[in-house]
Design a protein around this motif. Structure first.
Motif, PDB file in Angstrom:
ATOM      1  N   VAL A   1     -68.704 111.372 -18.262  1.00 60.36           N
ATOM      2  CA  VAL A   1     -69.001 112.441 -19.209  1.00 60.36           C
ATOM      3  C   VAL A   1     -68.447 113.744 -18.656  1.00 60.36           C
ATOM      4  CG1 VAL A   1     -70.815 113.725 -20.417  1.00 60.36           C
ATOM      5  CG2 VAL A   1     -71.083 111.274 -19.991  1.00 60.36           C
ATOM      6  N   SER A   2     -67.852 114.524 -19.541  1.00 59.66           N
ATOM      7  CA  SER A   2     -67.316 115.824 -19.157  1.00 59.66           C
ATOM      8  C   SER A   2     -67.996 116.917 -19.968  1.00 59.66           C
ATOM      9  CB  SER A   2     -65.796 115.872 -19.384  1.00 59.66           C
ATOM     10  OG  SER A   2     -65.517 115.697 -20.761  1.00 59.66           O
ATOM     11  N   ALA A   3     -67.727 118.146 -19.604  1.00 60.93           N
ATOM     12  CA  ALA A   3     -68.314 119.295 -20.295  1.00 60.93           C
ATOM     13  C   ALA A   3     -67.234 120.310 -20.630  1.00 60.93           C
ATOM     14  CB  ALA A   3     -69.383 119.944 -19.420  1.00 60.93           C
ATOM     15  N   SER A   4     -67.548 121.188 -21.564  1.00 61.76           N
ATOM     16  CA  SER A   4     -66.689 122.320 -21.908  1.00 61.76           C
ATOM     17  C   SER A   4     -67.535 123.584 -21.832  1.00 61.76           C
ATOM     18  CB  SER A   4     -66.106 122.161 -23.316  1.00 61.76           C
ATOM     19  OG  SER A   4     -65.330 120.983 -23.412  1.00 61.76           O
ATOM     20  N   ILE A   5     -66.925 124.674 -21.368  1.00 62.59           N
ATOM     21  CA  ILE A   5     -67.673 125.921 -21.167  1.00 62.59           C
ATOM     22  C   ILE A   5     -66.927 127.085 -21.806  1.00 62.59           C
ATOM     23  CG2 ILE A   5     -68.522 127.598 -19.469  1.00 62.59           C
ATOM     24  CD1 ILE A   5     -69.013 125.326 -17.550  1.00 62.59           C
ATOM     25  N   GLY A   6     -67.668 127.917 -22.511  1.00 66.33           N
ATOM     26  CA  GLY A   6     -67.144 129.177 -23.015  1.00 66.33           C
ATOM     27  C   GLY A   6     -67.802 130.333 -22.284  1.00 66.33           C
ATOM     28  N   ILE A   7     -67.026 131.367 -21.980  1.00 68.48           N
ATOM     29  CA  ILE A   7     -67.519 132.494 -21.178  1.00 68.48           C
ATOM     30  C   ILE A   7     -67.294 133.799 -21.928  1.00 68.48           C
ATOM     31  CG2 ILE A   7     -67.331 133.754 -18.991  1.00 68.48           C
ATOM     32  CD1 ILE A   7     -66.058 131.235 -17.798  1.00 68.48           C
ATOM     33  N   THR A   8     -68.275 134.676 -21.863  1.00 64.36           N
ATOM     34  CA  THR A   8     -68.080 136.046 -22.321  1.00 64.36           C
ATOM     35  C   THR A   8     -68.809 136.977 -21.373  1.00 64.36           C
ATOM     36  OG1 THR A   8     -68.155 137.519 -24.241  1.00 64.36           O
ATOM     37  CG2 THR A   8     -70.106 136.182 -23.834  1.00 64.36           C
ATOM     38  N   ILE A   9     -68.337 138.206 -21.271  1.00 62.82           N
ATOM     39  CA  ILE A   9     -68.920 139.211 -20.384  1.00 62.82           C
ATOM     40  C   ILE A   9     -69.416 140.368 -21.237  1.00 62.82           C
ATOM     41  CG2 ILE A   9     -68.555 140.677 -18.363  1.00 62.82           C
ATOM     42  CD1 ILE A   9     -68.115 137.702 -17.814  1.00 62.82           C
TER      43      ILE A   9
ATOM     44  N   ALA B   1     -69.507 133.425 -26.655  1.00 61.72           N
ATOM     45  CA  ALA B   1     -69.462 132.329 -25.685  1.00 61.72           C
ATOM     46  C   ALA B   1     -69.340 130.990 -26.395  1.00 61.72           C
ATOM     47  CB  ALA B   1     -70.711 132.363 -24.804  1.00 61.72           C
ATOM     48  N   ASP B   2     -70.047 130.823 -27.512  1.00 61.04           N
ATOM     49  CA  ASP B   2     -69.981 129.587 -28.291  1.00 61.04           C
ATOM     50  C   ASP B   2     -68.571 129.388 -28.852  1.00 61.04           C
ATOM     51  OD1 ASP B   2     -70.977 127.283 -29.630  1.00 61.04           O
ATOM     52  OD2 ASP B   2     -71.224 128.456 -31.460  1.00 61.04           O
ATOM     53  N   SER B   3     -67.979 130.457 -29.365  1.00 62.02           N
ATOM     54  CA  SER B   3     -66.628 130.378 -29.903  1.00 62.02           C
ATOM     55  C   SER B   3     -65.618 130.012 -28.816  1.00 62.02           C
ATOM     56  CB  SER B   3     -66.250 131.718 -30.542  1.00 62.02           C
ATOM     57  OG  SER B   3     -64.926 131.694 -31.020  1.00 62.02           O
TER      58      SER B   3
ATOM     59  N   GLN C   1     -60.786 122.249 -27.557  1.00 63.35           N
ATOM     60  CA  GLN C   1     -59.517 121.911 -28.204  1.00 63.35           C
ATOM     61  C   GLN C   1     -58.450 121.491 -27.196  1.00 63.35           C
ATOM     62  OE1 GLN C   1     -58.443 125.272 -30.619  1.00 63.35           O
ATOM     63  NE2 GLN C   1     -60.148 124.987 -32.061  1.00 63.35           N
ATOM     64  N   LEU C   2     -58.609 121.929 -25.945  1.00 66.83           N
ATOM     65  CA  LEU C   2     -57.639 121.551 -24.913  1.00 66.83           C
ATOM     66  C   LEU C   2     -57.990 120.239 -24.241  1.00 66.83           C
ATOM     67  CD1 LEU C   2     -56.814 124.901 -23.104  1.00 66.83           C
ATOM     68  CD2 LEU C   2     -55.523 123.694 -24.853  1.00 66.83           C
ATOM     69  N   GLY C   3     -59.178 119.703 -24.521  1.00 70.99           N
ATOM     70  CA  GLY C   3     -59.602 118.471 -23.882  1.00 70.99           C
ATOM     71  C   GLY C   3     -60.857 118.685 -23.076  1.00 70.99           C
ATOM     72  N   SER C   4     -61.130 117.768 -22.177  1.00 70.78           N
ATOM     73  CA  SER C   4     -62.387 117.796 -21.428  1.00 70.78           C
ATOM     74  C   SER C   4     -62.256 118.579 -20.127  1.00 70.78           C
ATOM     75  CB  SER C   4     -62.830 116.366 -21.104  1.00 70.78           C
ATOM     76  OG  SER C   4     -61.862 115.737 -20.293  1.00 70.78           O
ATOM     77  N   GLY C   5     -63.398 119.023 -19.626  1.00 74.11           N
ATOM     78  CA  GLY C   5     -63.431 119.655 -18.317  1.00 74.11           C
ATOM     79  C   GLY C   5     -62.705 120.975 -18.236  1.00 74.11           C
ATOM     80  N   ARG C   6     -62.804 121.791 -19.288  1.00 75.48           N
ATOM     81  CA  ARG C   6     -62.114 123.076 -19.294  1.00 75.48           C
ATOM     82  C   ARG C   6     -63.055 124.188 -19.733  1.00 75.48           C
ATOM     83  NH1 ARG C   6     -58.208 119.294 -20.008  1.00 75.48           N
ATOM     84  NH2 ARG C   6     -56.106 119.794 -19.297  1.00 75.48           N
ATOM     85  N   TYR C   7     -62.663 125.408 -19.407  1.00 75.35           N
ATOM     86  CA  TYR C   7     -63.421 126.555 -19.891  1.00 75.35           C
ATOM     87  C   TYR C   7     -62.467 127.541 -20.555  1.00 75.35           C
ATOM     88  CZ  TYR C   7     -61.894 129.203 -15.727  1.00 75.35           C
ATOM     89  OH  TYR C   7     -61.149 129.835 -14.757  1.00 75.35           O
ATOM     90  N   ALA C   8     -63.036 128.384 -21.412  1.00 69.94           N
ATOM     91  CA  ALA C   8     -62.265 129.436 -22.062  1.00 69.94           C
ATOM     92  C   ALA C   8     -63.035 130.737 -21.940  1.00 69.94           C
ATOM     93  CB  ALA C   8     -62.026 129.101 -23.531  1.00 69.94           C
ATOM     94  N   VAL C   9     -62.299 131.839 -21.788  1.00 69.33           N
ATOM     95  CA  VAL C   9     -62.906 133.152 -21.620  1.00 69.33           C
ATOM     96  C   VAL C   9     -62.647 133.990 -22.861  1.00 69.33           C
ATOM     97  CG1 VAL C   9     -63.016 135.236 -20.208  1.00 69.33           C
ATOM     98  CG2 VAL C   9     -62.520 133.020 -19.141  1.00 69.33           C
ATOM     99  N   HIS C  10     -63.693 134.594 -23.378  1.00 75.96           N
ATOM    100  CA  HIS C  10     -63.550 135.488 -24.532  1.00 75.96           C
ATOM    101  C   HIS C  10     -63.342 136.910 -24.032  1.00 75.96           C
ATOM    102  CE1 HIS C  10     -64.739 138.075 -27.870  1.00 75.96           C
ATOM    103  NE2 HIS C  10     -64.475 137.064 -28.672  1.00 75.96           N
ATOM    104  N   LYS C  11     -62.205 137.484 -24.419  1.00 75.88           N
ATOM    105  CA  LYS C  11     -61.936 138.872 -24.064  1.00 75.88           C
ATOM    106  C   LYS C  11     -60.924 139.423 -25.050  1.00 75.88           C
ATOM    107  CE  LYS C  11     -60.505 141.997 -20.369  1.00 75.88           C
ATOM    108  NZ  LYS C  11     -59.955 142.125 -19.014  1.00 75.88           N
TER     109      LYS C  11
END
Length: 243
Positions: free
Chosen positions: A185-193, A207-209, A216-226
């Protein structure tokens, strides 16, 4: 009312003992009957004070227990949505926060194919892993529903938040032994500051967005909102495996 009566009785008893003791010091020796009455009243006062102390401790313990039940998720023992609401209510208006929104990949498929019991075991395992990232007064972990978790870190900038996300992904993206099933099992993470005044609804939405963009890029990745979405691929051990 009962507590007030006990306090009044205890105060009266101590006051009476004080007057009798002052009379003895000044040479006004009380009669033996009065002394016996004073000792009895003093003993009763101590008993009542002990009962009062015990009752106060019991009430405080019951209050803490109710608070724990209200703010904790029964499955993972992490803070729940009520706990998150409590956090936002007591958060400083302009405190710098990093909000990480974590979602498990293919959790619905596991629930549908293997049953909710296995899904609950997975959530407990992930919750246990996330607990190691909590830090009193600095990082708070919440399960806000289903397979969605939120990590809020105080006094945390973007670089530190990305490092935290990477460590979390490395720990949560792995094989899980759930009774007779071994599942990757993998996870995905969204980040905002946070920027300026805290807006909890906006931070969670950002963060949810970002988390959905990471998926969308696959498993085990994070994206930063800025100022839009910045996608940051992450090389997590096993993340390239089929999901």
């Amino acid at each position: 009312m009962r507590t007030s009566l006990i306090i009044l009785m205890a105060s009266s008893g101590l006051g009476g003992m004080h007057l009798l003791g002052r009379g003895a010091v000044t040479g006004l020796q009380p009669a033996s009957g009065s002394l016996f009455f004073a000792l009895a009243l003093y003993s009763l006062t101590l008993t009542l004070l002990l009962l009062l102390f015990t009752r106060v401790r019991q009430v405080l313990a019951e209050r803490d227990q109710l608070k724990e039940l209200a703010y904790r998720d029964s499955l993972t023992s992490l803070f729940n949505k009520n706990g998150m609401d409590h956090f936002w209510e007591h958060c400083k208006p302009n405190e710098q926060l990093a909000v990480l929104y974590l979602d498990l990949n293919r959790f619905k498929s596991i629930n549908d194919k293997l049953g909710h019991h296995v899904g609950d075991l997975l959530l407990q395992a992930v919750g246990g892993t996330l607990k190691q990232f909590s830090s009193k007064g600095k990082r708070h972990i919440f399960r806000i529903g289903g397979d969605e978790f939120v990590i809020i870190a105080k006094r945390c900038g973007r670089k530190e938040a990305e490092q935290l996300a990477l460590r979390i992904l490395e720990k949560t993206t792995r094989n899980y032994q759930l009774e007779r099933y071994e599942l990757f099992v993998s996870a995905s993470i969204g980040i905002t500051i946070s920027q300026g005044r805290i807006d909890s609804a906006r931070l969670l939405k950002e963060a949810d967005s970002a988390m959905y963009h990471a998926k969308q890029l696959g498993s085990g990745r994070y994206a930063v909102h800025k100022q839009g979405i910045v996608i940051q691929p992450v090389n997590v051990l096993g993340s390239s495996r089929a999901n």
